[in-house]
Design a protein around this motif. Structure first.
Motif, short mmCIF file in Angstrom:
data_model
loop_
_atom_site.label_atom_id
_atom_site.label_comp_id
_atom_site.label_asym_id
_atom_site.label_seq_id
_atom_site.Cartn_x
_atom_site.Cartn_y
_atom_site.Cartn_z
N ARG A 1 13.06 0.72 -11.63
CA ARG A 1 12.62 -0.62 -12.04
C ARG A 1 13.29 -1.71 -11.18
N GLU A 2 14.55 -1.48 -10.87
CA GLU A 2 15.26 -2.44 -10.02
C GLU A 2 14.63 -2.49 -8.63
N LYS A 3 14.30 -1.31 -8.09
CA LYS A 3 13.65 -1.25 -6.79
C LYS A 3 12.27 -1.91 -6.85
N GLN A 4 11.57 -1.74 -7.96
CA GLN A 4 10.26 -2.37 -8.13
C GLN A 4 10.40 -3.89 -8.10
N SER A 5 11.40 -4.41 -8.76
CA SER A 5 11.65 -5.85 -8.75
C SER A 5 11.92 -6.35 -7.34
N PHE A 6 12.71 -5.58 -6.59
CA PHE A 6 13.01 -5.94 -5.21
C PHE A 6 11.72 -5.96 -4.37
N ILE A 7 10.90 -4.95 -4.51
CA ILE A 7 9.65 -4.85 -3.75
C ILE A 7 8.72 -6.01 -4.09
N GLU A 8 8.58 -6.31 -5.37
CA GLU A 8 7.69 -7.41 -5.78
C GLU A 8 8.20 -8.75 -5.27
N ALA A 9 9.51 -8.94 -5.27
CA ALA A 9 10.09 -10.18 -4.74
C ALA A 9 9.84 -10.28 -3.23
N LYS A 10 9.99 -9.17 -2.54
CA LYS A 10 9.76 -9.15 -1.10
C LYS A 10 8.29 -9.43 -0.78
N ILE A 11 7.38 -8.88 -1.58
CA ILE A 11 5.95 -9.14 -1.40
C ILE A 11 5.67 -10.63 -1.57
N SER A 12 6.23 -11.23 -2.62
CA SER A 12 6.03 -12.67 -2.85
C SER A 12 6.60 -13.49 -1.69
N GLU A 13 7.75 -13.11 -1.21
CA GLU A 13 8.38 -13.82 -0.11
C GLU A 13 7.52 -13.75 1.16
N LEU A 14 7.01 -12.56 1.46
CA LEU A 14 6.17 -12.39 2.65
C LEU A 14 4.85 -13.13 2.52
N GLU A 15 4.26 -13.12 1.33
CA GLU A 15 3.01 -13.87 1.12
C GLU A 15 3.25 -15.35 1.35
N ASP A 16 4.39 -15.85 0.90
CA ASP A 16 4.73 -17.26 1.11
C ASP A 16 4.91 -17.56 2.60
N ASN B 1 0.78 -1.24 0.00
CA ASN B 1 0.00 0.00 0.00
C ASN B 1 0.81 1.28 0.00
N VAL B 2 2.09 1.18 0.31
CA VAL B 2 2.92 2.40 0.35
C VAL B 2 4.07 2.29 -0.65
N GLU B 3 4.95 1.32 -0.42
CA GLU B 3 6.15 1.19 -1.25
C GLU B 3 5.83 0.95 -2.72
N ARG B 4 4.90 0.05 -2.97
CA ARG B 4 4.54 -0.27 -4.36
C ARG B 4 4.00 0.97 -5.08
N ILE B 5 3.15 1.72 -4.42
CA ILE B 5 2.56 2.92 -5.03
C ILE B 5 3.63 3.99 -5.28
N GLU B 6 4.52 4.15 -4.30
CA GLU B 6 5.60 5.14 -4.47
C GLU B 6 6.50 4.78 -5.65
N ILE B 7 6.82 3.51 -5.82
CA ILE B 7 7.73 3.12 -6.91
C ILE B 7 7.05 3.24 -8.26
N ILE B 8 5.74 2.99 -8.32
CA ILE B 8 5.01 3.18 -9.57
C ILE B 8 5.06 4.65 -9.98
N LYS B 9 4.90 5.54 -9.02
CA LYS B 9 4.99 6.99 -9.29
C LYS B 9 6.40 7.36 -9.75
N ALA B 10 7.41 6.79 -9.10
CA ALA B 10 8.80 7.08 -9.46
C ALA B 10 9.11 6.61 -10.88
N ILE B 11 8.57 5.45 -11.27
CA ILE B 11 8.78 4.94 -12.63
C ILE B 11 8.10 5.85 -13.65
#
Length: 158
Positions: free
Chosen positions: A53-68, A24-34
């Protein structure tokens, strides 16, 4: 088969809060930055765009890891555990048989571990050596600095 792991409710709450922040915060901020970096023109030489884009990849990977992690978590209510055998959630007081120093540790999930606060991961070598022991038993624990010998002084679940 899903490999579950023990965790306290507080530990699970912390993981869920981190996931919520990423979504809700990091993902939205990175989309704006892109989007802002794209507005600067040529993307092939745009360092801001590539960094975003690199930070977005990191955030998405972290989201997947936490969901798991959240999906595999098994909440353990330590207050309902009884007995004198060391297992997840135990707070143990140990006597270093060499130095006569006393130490106190609580066995927690790897996501809650903080050795400086006396919280050791259930997957740590020391916790593995402690599991199944009871008050009065001695154990041998190998460290990089040599073998340590401890006596279990107390086991509690608080």
């Amino acid at each position: 088969m899903i490999k579950r792991f023990p965790i306290s409710q507080q530990g699970l709450d912390k993981l869920e809060l981190e996931l919520k922040n990423l979504r809700n915060v990091e993902r939205i901020e990175i989309i704006k930055a892109i989007a802002e970096a794209r507005a600067h023109g040529d993307l092939s030489e745009n360092a801001e765009y590539h960094a975003a884009r690199e930070k977005q990849s990191f955030i998405e990977a972290k989201i997947s890891e936490l969901e798991d992690k959240i999906g595999r978590a098994e909440v353990i209510d330590v207050s309902k555990i009884q007995g004198n055998e060391i297992k997840y959630g135990a707070t143990v007081k140990l006597l270093d048989e060499e130095t006569e120093d006393e130490v106190k540790y609580t066995i927690v999930s790897e996501y809650e571990a903080d050795v400086s606060a006396g919280l050791i991961s259930i997957s740590s070598p020391l916790a593995k050596a402690l599991l199944g022991k009871v008050m009065g038993e001695s154990l041998e624990f190998r460290t990089p600095k040599g073998t340590k010998y401890y006596e279990v002084l107390s086991v509690s679940y608080v």
